[in-house]
Design a protein around this motif. Structure first.
Motif, short mmCIF file in Angstrom:
data_model
loop_
_atom_site.label_atom_id
_atom_site.label_comp_id
_atom_site.label_asym_id
_atom_site.label_seq_id
_atom_site.Cartn_x
_atom_site.Cartn_y
_atom_site.Cartn_z
N PHE A 118 -129.69 -122.79 57.93
CA PHE A 118 -130.84 -121.88 57.98
C PHE A 118 -131.22 -121.41 56.57
O PHE A 118 -132.39 -121.30 56.23
CB PHE A 118 -130.54 -120.69 58.88
N SER A 119 -130.22 -121.13 55.77
CA SER A 119 -130.47 -120.68 54.41
C SER A 119 -131.21 -121.74 53.61
O SER A 119 -132.11 -121.43 52.81
CB SER A 119 -129.15 -120.33 53.73
N SER A 120 -130.87 -123.02 53.83
CA SER A 120 -131.53 -124.11 53.11
C SER A 120 -133.00 -124.23 53.48
O SER A 120 -133.80 -124.78 52.72
CB SER A 120 -130.81 -125.43 53.39
N MET A 121 -133.36 -123.71 54.66
CA MET A 121 -134.76 -123.73 55.09
C MET A 121 -135.50 -122.48 54.64
O MET A 121 -136.68 -122.31 54.96
CB MET A 121 -134.84 -123.84 56.62
N GLY A 122 -134.82 -121.58 53.97
CA GLY A 122 -135.44 -120.34 53.54
C GLY A 122 -135.36 -119.23 54.56
O GLY A 122 -136.00 -118.19 54.41
N ILE A 123 -134.57 -119.45 55.61
CA ILE A 123 -134.39 -118.43 56.63
C ILE A 123 -133.18 -117.59 56.26
O ILE A 123 -132.03 -118.03 56.38
CB ILE A 123 -134.20 -119.05 58.03
N SER A 124 -133.41 -116.39 55.78
CA SER A 124 -132.32 -115.53 55.33
C SER A 124 -132.72 -114.07 55.49
O SER A 124 -133.84 -113.76 55.89
CB SER A 124 -131.99 -115.82 53.86
N GLY A 125 -131.79 -113.17 55.15
CA GLY A 125 -132.09 -111.74 55.18
C GLY A 125 -132.55 -111.25 56.53
O GLY A 125 -132.00 -111.61 57.58
N THR A 126 -133.61 -110.43 56.53
CA THR A 126 -134.10 -109.84 57.78
C THR A 126 -134.66 -110.89 58.72
O THR A 126 -134.61 -110.71 59.94
CB THR A 126 -135.18 -108.79 57.48
N VAL A 127 -135.21 -111.98 58.17
CA VAL A 127 -135.74 -113.04 59.03
C VAL A 127 -134.60 -113.71 59.80
O VAL A 127 -134.70 -113.95 61.01
CB VAL A 127 -136.50 -114.08 58.18
N LEU A 128 -133.51 -113.99 59.11
CA LEU A 128 -132.34 -114.57 59.77
C LEU A 128 -131.77 -113.60 60.80
O LEU A 128 -131.41 -114.00 61.91
CB LEU A 128 -131.28 -114.91 58.74
N ALA A 129 -131.71 -112.33 60.44
CA ALA A 129 -131.18 -111.32 61.36
C ALA A 129 -132.00 -111.27 62.63
O ALA A 129 -131.46 -111.20 63.75
CB ALA A 129 -131.15 -109.96 60.67
N ARG A 130 -133.31 -111.30 62.49
CA ARG A 130 -134.18 -111.25 63.66
C ARG A 130 -133.99 -112.49 64.52
O ARG A 130 -133.95 -112.41 65.76
CB ARG A 130 -135.64 -111.13 63.21
N LEU A 131 -133.87 -113.66 63.88
CA LEU A 131 -133.67 -114.90 64.62
C LEU A 131 -132.39 -114.83 65.44
O LEU A 131 -132.37 -115.14 66.64
CB LEU A 131 -133.62 -116.06 63.63
N LEU A 132 -131.29 -114.42 64.80
CA LEU A 132 -129.99 -114.41 65.48
C LEU A 132 -129.90 -113.32 66.54
O LEU A 132 -129.22 -113.49 67.55
CB LEU A 132 -128.87 -114.25 64.46
N CYS A 133 -130.58 -112.21 66.32
CA CYS A 133 -130.59 -111.16 67.35
C CYS A 133 -131.37 -111.62 68.58
O CYS A 133 -131.03 -111.30 69.71
CB CYS A 133 -131.19 -109.87 66.79
N ASN A 134 -132.44 -112.38 68.34
CA ASN A 134 -133.23 -112.89 69.46
C ASN A 134 -132.51 -114.00 70.20
O ASN A 134 -132.61 -114.12 71.42
CB ASN A 134 -134.58 -113.43 68.96
N ASN A 135 -131.77 -114.81 69.46
CA ASN A 135 -131.16 -116.00 70.06
C ASN A 135 -129.78 -116.26 69.45
O ASN A 135 -129.59 -117.24 68.73
CB ASN A 135 -132.08 -117.21 69.84
N PRO A 136 -128.80 -115.41 69.72
CA PRO A 136 -127.47 -115.57 69.09
C PRO A 136 -126.79 -116.88 69.47
O PRO A 136 -125.98 -117.40 68.71
CB PRO A 136 -126.70 -114.36 69.59
N ARG A 137 -127.10 -117.45 70.62
CA ARG A 137 -126.41 -118.65 71.07
C ARG A 137 -126.74 -119.87 70.22
O ARG A 137 -126.08 -120.91 70.34
CB ARG A 137 -126.75 -118.93 72.54
N ILE A 138 -127.76 -119.76 69.40
CA ILE A 138 -128.11 -120.90 68.56
C ILE A 138 -126.97 -121.27 67.62
O ILE A 138 -126.83 -122.42 67.21
CB ILE A 138 -129.41 -120.59 67.76
N LEU A 139 -126.12 -120.31 67.29
CA LEU A 139 -125.00 -120.58 66.39
C LEU A 139 -123.96 -121.48 67.04
O LEU A 139 -123.10 -122.04 66.35
CB LEU A 139 -124.33 -119.27 65.96
N ALA A 140 -123.99 -121.63 68.35
CA ALA A 140 -123.00 -122.45 69.05
C ALA A 140 -123.49 -123.87 69.28
O ALA A 140 -122.73 -124.72 69.72
CB ALA A 140 -122.64 -121.81 70.39
N LEU A 141 -124.77 -124.14 68.97
CA LEU A 141 -125.29 -125.49 69.15
C LEU A 141 -124.82 -126.41 68.04
O LEU A 141 -124.54 -125.97 66.92
CB LEU A 141 -126.82 -125.46 69.18
#
Length: 384
Positions: free
Chosen positions: A120-143
């Motif tokens: 995600f970081s390599s795509m520029g998804i970090s900080g508050t944007v990453l936090a919002r993504l993971l809060c909305n969809n935490p299960r994505i980390l298990a894929l």
């Protein structure tokens, strides 16, 4: 090309999502009382959830029951929390994620989560944007990164989804997303063949994506329907119309037509409104009834006038329509403006500042109660 992509990757997503830790005995729930019991007889897992996140005992107990194993030590959950915070998530963010799925705390952070976070970081998804993504969809980390996330990312690039919008896309990422992406990719070609410009269907907007998630034959049929209703593929409202048609079967469409006929609209009136604002055919009948009643019976508008500017049905009755129309009606009763001097559309679409200057401040000296009428959202029936 897109069919090739689909065959190439043959995604085998995690089913179920959280079966990554295969070498451990994840499903046994029978542990020694010594390893599971914390202070005052509370299980170690429940105590950990209470102490680490401030959860109530009731919530902690409920979450602990969703785990396939109980914690025997804080090592693994601590490492998950530490890694997420290292990538910019706050304690509150982690707490939200754990509430949604406490099983996250059972994974090996460095092995399972770190590669996804780096991706995600390599795509520029970090900080508050990453936090919002993971809060909305935490299960994505298990894929799976290589069998799921990366192949899907590769397809999004062919669909011209810009990197800055990927966070919105991945926020709704599910196990079936790859299959849907392949379908959407094929249907994008169908749209282009009909002359729909790329700028008309930003796929990170859910209803555009959903409109293209059906099989290609159905999408073609829906496109033909929209065109037959008088919308050009190049028009700004074409894709919204395609979405409405895709989720509205013949019976629902006829039901909505009958509803508007009862309000005095002809079929031509309804189609005109649909072409201007396609969501006109998806509004709640209960909500629209109250607004139509207000416009027709209180403001004296013709039903066809409302159909001619259907956006007026999208505004809040209590917060915008009644307050502004109260001012206009009061000015009309005082003889300060004529009915033909203003349109309902203009009254509602303009900014708050413009409306106040043009209709409230300008006439406040002549009608002292004008500002009070606006602030208190006066009901027009009291003015008649």
């Amino acid at each position: 090309m897109f069919g090739f992509c689909c065959r190439r990757f043959q995604v085998q997503l995690l089913v179920p999502s959280f079966h990554c830790i295969q070498k451990e005995r994840l499903f046994s729930r029978f542990y020694s009382s010594k390893s599971l019991v914390g202070p005052q007889g509370t299980s170690f897992t429940v105590s950990y959830l209470i102490n680490s996140f401030g959860f109530s005992p009731e919530l902690a107990l409920s979450l602990s029951k969703k785990l396939w194993v109980q914690f025997e030590s804080p090592e693994k959950p601590d490492s998950v929390i530490k890694l997420l915070k290292h990538y910019g998530l706050s304690g509150t963010h982690v707490s939200v994620m754990v509430k949604k799925d406490p099983r996250l705390l059972l994974f090996k952070a460095e092995k399972i989560f770190l590669p996804k976070l780096e991706f995600f970081s390599s795509m520029g998804i970090s900080g508050t944007v990453l936090a919002r993504l993971l809060c909305n969809n935490p299960r994505i980390l298990a894929l799976s990164l290589e069998r799921s996330l990366r192949p899907c990312y590769d397809i999004t690039k062919t669909l011209h989804i810009p990197d800055e919008k990927l966070a919105y896309f991945f926020s709704d990422f599910r196990r079936t997303t790859f299959k849907r992406l392949c379908i959407v990719a094929r249907n994008v070609q169908v749209l282009r063949a009909h002359g729909v410009p790329q700028s008309s269907f930003p796929l990170w907007v859910p209803f555009y994506f959903n409109a293209l998630s059906y099989d290609s034959e159905r999408v073609k049929e829906n496109i033909d329907k929209v065109i037959s209703m008088g919308l050009r593929p190049s028009s700004a409202t074409f894709m919204r119309a395609l979405f409405v048609i895709s989720v509205t079967d013949a019976s629902k469409w006829e039901q909505k037509m009958e509803f508007y006929r009862n309000w005095g609209l002809t079929e031509d009136d309804v189609l005109l409104a649909f072409r201007k604002s396609p969501l006109f055919m998806s509004f709640s009948e209960k909500i629209i009834s109250s607004k139509m009643d207000f416009y027709v019976n209180t403001m004296g508008c013709q039903p066809s006038d409302v159909a001619g500017c259907p956006d007026v049905l999208t505004y809040s009755l209590e917060k915008r329509i009644i307050p502004r129309c109260s001012v206009i009606r009061l000015l009309q009763l005082e003889g300060l403006i004529a009915k033909e001097d203003v349109s309902i559309s203009t009254i509602l679409k303009t900014s708050e500042k413009w409306f106040l200057e043009r209709f409230v401040i300008k006439y406040q000296g002549q009608v002292p109660e004008l500002l009070t009428s606006y602030k208190e959202k006066s009901v027009l029936q009291n003015l008649a």
